[in-house]
Motif scaffolding. Structure first.
Motif, PDB file in Angstrom:
ATOM      1  N   ASP A   1       0.838  -1.203   0.000  1.00 25.07           N
ATOM      2  CA  ASP A   1       0.000   0.000   0.000  1.00 25.07           C
ATOM      3  C   ASP A   1       0.873   1.253   0.000  1.00 25.07           C
ATOM      4  O   ASP A   1       0.544   2.261  -0.636  1.00 25.07           O
ATOM      5  N   GLU A   2       1.977   1.187   0.704  1.00 27.80           N
ATOM      6  CA  GLU A   2       2.931   2.301   0.682  1.00 27.80           C
ATOM      7  C   GLU A   2       3.483   2.501  -0.724  1.00 27.80           C
ATOM      8  O   GLU A   2       3.658   3.645  -1.179  1.00 27.80           O
ATOM      9  N   ALA A   3       3.732   1.401  -1.426  1.00 32.31           N
ATOM     10  CA  ALA A   3       4.224   1.494  -2.802  1.00 32.31           C
ATOM     11  C   ALA A   3       3.185   2.131  -3.713  1.00 32.31           C
ATOM     12  O   ALA A   3       3.525   2.920  -4.607  1.00 32.31           O
ATOM     13  N   LYS A   4       1.917   1.802  -3.520  1.00 30.18           N
ATOM     14  CA  LYS A   4       0.855   2.429  -4.313  1.00 30.18           C
ATOM     15  C   LYS A   4       0.834   3.941  -4.083  1.00 30.18           C
ATOM     16  O   LYS A   4       0.670   4.720  -5.029  1.00 30.18           O
ATOM     17  N   GLN A   5       1.014   4.350  -2.828  1.00 24.81           N
ATOM     18  CA  GLN A   5       1.040   5.771  -2.519  1.00 24.81           C
ATOM     19  C   GLN A   5       2.239   6.441  -3.178  1.00 24.81           C
ATOM     20  O   GLN A   5       2.139   7.554  -3.717  1.00 24.81           O
ATOM     21  N   LYS A   6       3.385   5.762  -3.185  1.00 26.02           N
ATOM     22  CA  LYS A   6       4.579   6.306  -3.825  1.00 26.02           C
ATOM     23  C   LYS A   6       4.366   6.485  -5.322  1.00 26.02           C
ATOM     24  O   LYS A   6       4.791   7.499  -5.910  1.00 26.02           O
ATOM     25  N   MET A   7       3.727   5.516  -5.964  1.00 26.99           N
ATOM     26  CA  MET A   7       3.470   5.645  -7.406  1.00 26.99           C
ATOM     27  C   MET A   7       2.524   6.799  -7.689  1.00 26.99           C
ATOM     28  O   MET A   7       2.674   7.505  -8.702  1.00 26.99           O
ATOM     29  N   ASP A   8       1.547   7.009  -6.815  1.00 27.49           N
ATOM     30  CA  ASP A   8       0.632   8.131  -7.001  1.00 27.49           C
ATOM     31  C   ASP A   8       1.375   9.459  -6.861  1.00 27.49           C
ATOM     32  O   ASP A   8       1.168  10.393  -7.645  1.00 27.49           O
ATOM     33  N   GLU A   9       2.269   9.546  -5.879  1.00 26.68           N
ATOM     34  CA  GLU A   9       3.055  10.768  -5.715  1.00 26.68           C
ATOM     35  C   GLU A   9       3.992  10.985  -6.902  1.00 26.68           C
ATOM     36  O   GLU A   9       4.179  12.120  -7.347  1.00 26.68           O
ATOM     37  N   LEU A  10       4.568   9.903  -7.397  1.00 24.48           N
ATOM     38  CA  LEU A  10       5.500  10.036  -8.523  1.00 24.48           C
ATOM     39  C   LEU A  10       4.790  10.567  -9.761  1.00 24.48           C
ATOM     40  O   LEU A  10       5.300  11.467 -10.441  1.00 24.48           O
ATOM     41  N   ARG A  11       3.618  10.022 -10.069  1.00 24.13           N
ATOM     42  CA  ARG A  11       2.935  10.464 -11.297  1.00 24.13           C
ATOM     43  C   ARG A  11       2.491  11.920 -11.207  1.00 24.13           C
ATOM     44  O   ARG A  11       2.349  12.605 -12.229  1.00 24.13           O
ATOM     45  N   ASN A  12       2.281  12.398  -9.973  1.00 16.36           N
ATOM     46  CA  ASN A  12       1.871  13.789  -9.783  1.00 16.36           C
ATOM     47  C   ASN A  12       3.027  14.692  -9.380  1.00 16.36           C
ATOM     48  O   ASN A  12       2.831  15.893  -9.168  1.00 16.36           O
ATOM     49  N   LEU A  13       4.236  14.106  -9.260  1.00 21.56           N
ATOM     50  CA  LEU A  13       5.453  14.849  -8.911  1.00 21.56           C
ATOM     51  C   LEU A  13       5.267  15.675  -7.650  1.00 21.56           C
ATOM     52  O   LEU A  13       5.566  16.884  -7.589  1.00 21.56           O
ATOM     53  N   VAL A  14       4.778  14.997  -6.599  1.00 24.41           N
ATOM     54  CA  VAL A  14       4.575  15.641  -5.304  1.00 24.41           C
ATOM     55  C   VAL A  14       5.228  14.780  -4.231  1.00 24.41           C
ATOM     56  O   VAL A  14       5.743  13.695  -4.499  1.00 24.41           O
TER      57      VAL A  14
END
Length: 590
Positions: A488-501
């Motif tokens: 779940d932490e990895a999913k959050q990281k991918m979401d942050e990466l795609r939005n560059l935040v």
């Protein structure tokens, strides 16, 4: 892997002849054969090779277990979102009728065949071989015991509770139910203690001069790994917990595991390779000399094994480096490259953003940020040109010295605190960084880890950086009770990466690239954090590297479909349930 003589193939064929009752009730012939085979070193040695023969069978380790187990985790995943049998297992859709697995010759059958062969060899060597420590026959017995433990350990990590068979099959034991995994763990831990007393250290004898042969350093390290597995968390029935068996409690098994690690470390018979890239180049170059970082490898001939075929950097057609256009089934998650320290030499070995083009000679081509490849395995690093359509023959490193250091750090931290763990973590990081960076990246980084919690978190991170792509992460996350939470932490990281935040605010969205003077190697600007200048005048090409459309919701959610914590283990495949005379099922053992 050495060829097995006809007489030994015939021997095992006779011993294993479908376990027919008329044969099993006539032990005289079997005993006569065993007395001949296991009283002579060369014949007994061939029988031990027969235990390993199952490794290369089509749907054994070669084409099913090693090519399917271990993904997905918080650092590794199946690069495809397509719905297929392997993809289902990656996404924790664990059906007993999975079409890749539900077949009579899959690894379940092959590993139990290997276990039966090991049982026969162990009985024969004990009865007729006089297998004392330090003798050739003792070495063979230790290897047979260890190979059996390897097969059981992999069945345990894939399935949890499995069938326990530690004696050759008789007419009364053809059909057996599952055993509680704790029974098997205790047997394996005891077995490996005996095996360690029988086998030699790496390069102590000719029999331990290669990484394809079992040695004392591997046996002790493997026993430590099993102690951590047995004492760790896992799905048991409808809950996730440790074993309630007092013999498998951490306070019992951790000191055993720590001593095994220290024995290996203090033996000075194995060591980290000089650089991370050297380690993996040697693996691709098929260097099997014992005494380096590789403790033991699953051995393959040139025409068997699918490691580069499955995990290597992708080649789209036959080209100047390979006659086999494969690789790239699995890869690092998109954020992993950016989680590495930019000075960590493991990063560019582990995470590759390109594949090889469809031209011959081929050139490197950027893929998307959503698809990365494991750079530990590269056809371009091989010294042999692969011509097989579906096998590359490169050995799988089953365990290496770096894991011993990580286990030692983890156990010392738990038993004696972060100061005791620090030297082992520092040794791992010293290899990862150049000496000019040790002051900051090794000493300063480790010395501030003043609590057990901080040290453990650092060890968990280091485990990911060191072992990414080796498919050891899933089992580690399970025993730490961190599988779903880390995913779940990895999913959050991918979401942050795609939005560059968040942690990825300084990752560039545009990449500029061209080619170096060799005409095939990419020259990239914009891959590193902070490289955000407009370089369109300096490079031939540019592309949008990161966007929400590249890492979309479907891609992020493909990391798992079913709850990983409720699907930690594969089921027993329906083929084996149907042919178990009613003895097997997938009902949980509490």
């Amino acid at each position: 892997m050495k060829k097995i003589t006809y007489i030994l193939i015939l021997f095992f064929a006779m011993i294993m002849s479908s376990c027919e009752e008329d044969y099993l009730d006539a032990p005289t012939q079997s005993t006569m054969d065993e007395s001949l085979i296991f009283s002579k070193h060369e014949l007994a040695k061939g029988a031990i090779d027969g235990i390993k023969e199952v490794i290369g069978q089509t749907n054994s380790y070669r084409g099913r277990f090693l090519t399917h187990y271990g993904s997905n985790t918080d650092i590794e995943w199946n690069n495809s979102t397509s719905s297929n049998a392997r993809g289902d297992l990656s996404r924790y859709i664990n059906s007993p009728t999975n079409t890749d697995m539900n077949r009579s010759n899959v690894y379940w059958a092959m590993l139990y065949t290997g276990i039966e062969r090991a049982n026969i060899c162990i009985r024969g060597l004990r009865n007729y071989g006089n297998p004392e420590p330090g003798t050739e026959m003792g070495q063979l017995l230790g290897e047979a015991i260890t190979l059996r433990a390897i097969y059981y350990a992999d069945l345990l990590k894939a399935h949890g509770d499995i069938v326990a068979r530690f004696e050759p099959i008789t007419s009364e034991t053809i059909y057996l139910p599952k055993s509680n995994r704790d029974v098997i763990y205790k047997q394996l831990i005891a077995d490996l203690e005996e095996a360690a007393s029988l086998v030699a250290w790496p390069n102590e004898t000719e029999a331990t001069s290669t990484t394809e042969m079992v040695n004392k350093a591997f046996v002790k390290a493997f026993r430590a790994r099993l102690c951590l597995m047995a004492s760790g968390f896992s799905q048991r029935g409808n809950s996730i917990r440790r074993s309630t068996d007092p013999e498998l409690a951490p306070e019992v098994l951790y000191p055993i595991a720590l001593q095994e690690c220290k024995d290996v470390i203090e033996s000075n018979t194995v060591a980290l390779e000089s650089s991370f890239e050297t380690l993996w180049r040697k693996n691709c170059e098929e260097v099997i000399t014992a005494g380096g970082e590789s403790l033991w490898e699953i051995p393959y001939s040139e025409g068997r094994g699918r490691h580069l075929f499955t995990y290597g950097v992708k080649h789209q057609i036959a080209d100047q480096y390979t006659g086999q256009p494969r690789g790239g089934t699995f890869g690092p998650l998109p954020h992993v490259y950016y989680d590495f320290d930019a000075k960590d030499t493991r990063r560019d070995v582990t995470c590759v953003p390109y594949l090889w083009s469809k031209s011959n000679p081929a050139i490197q081509e950027l893929d998307g940020v959503e698809i990365w490849y494991f750079g530990k395995w590269r056809y371009e690093w091989m010294t042999r040109y692969v011509t097989s359509t579906n096998d590359d023959g490169v050995n799988k490193i089953y365990m290496r010295y770096a894991e011993v250091l990580l286990m030692a750090a983890e156990i010392e931290n738990e038993l004696n605190g972060p100061t005791a763990a620090a030297p082992y973590l520092k040794e791992i990081r010293k290899r990862a960084f150049l000496p000019t960076d040790w002051s900051e990246k090794v000493d300063a980084y480790v010395d501030v880890l003043a609590t057990k919690e901080a040290m453990f978190e650092a060890i968990v991170k280091e485990h990911g950086f060191e072992l990414c792509g080796e498919m050891e992460r899933k089992q580690a996350l399970i025993r730490w009770n961190m599988l779903k939470s880390k995913m779940d932490e990895a999913k959050q990281k991918m979401d942050e990466l795609r939005n560059l935040v968040g942690d990825y605010f300084d990752v560039p969205s545009t990449i500029y690239y061209g080619y170096l003077s060799d005409g095939e190697t990419l020259d990239i600007y914009g891959l590193e954090r902070g490289e955000s200048d407009d370089k369109s005048a300096d490079y031939d090409y540019q592309t949008t590297w990161i966007s929400a459309s590249k890492i979309d919701d479907e891609k992020i959610n493909s990391i798992y479909t079913n709850n990983p914590d409720e699907n930690q283990f594969w089921p027993i495949w329906q083929e084996f349930i149907d042919n178990s005379n009613g003895m097997l099922n997938n009902d949980p053992i509490e």
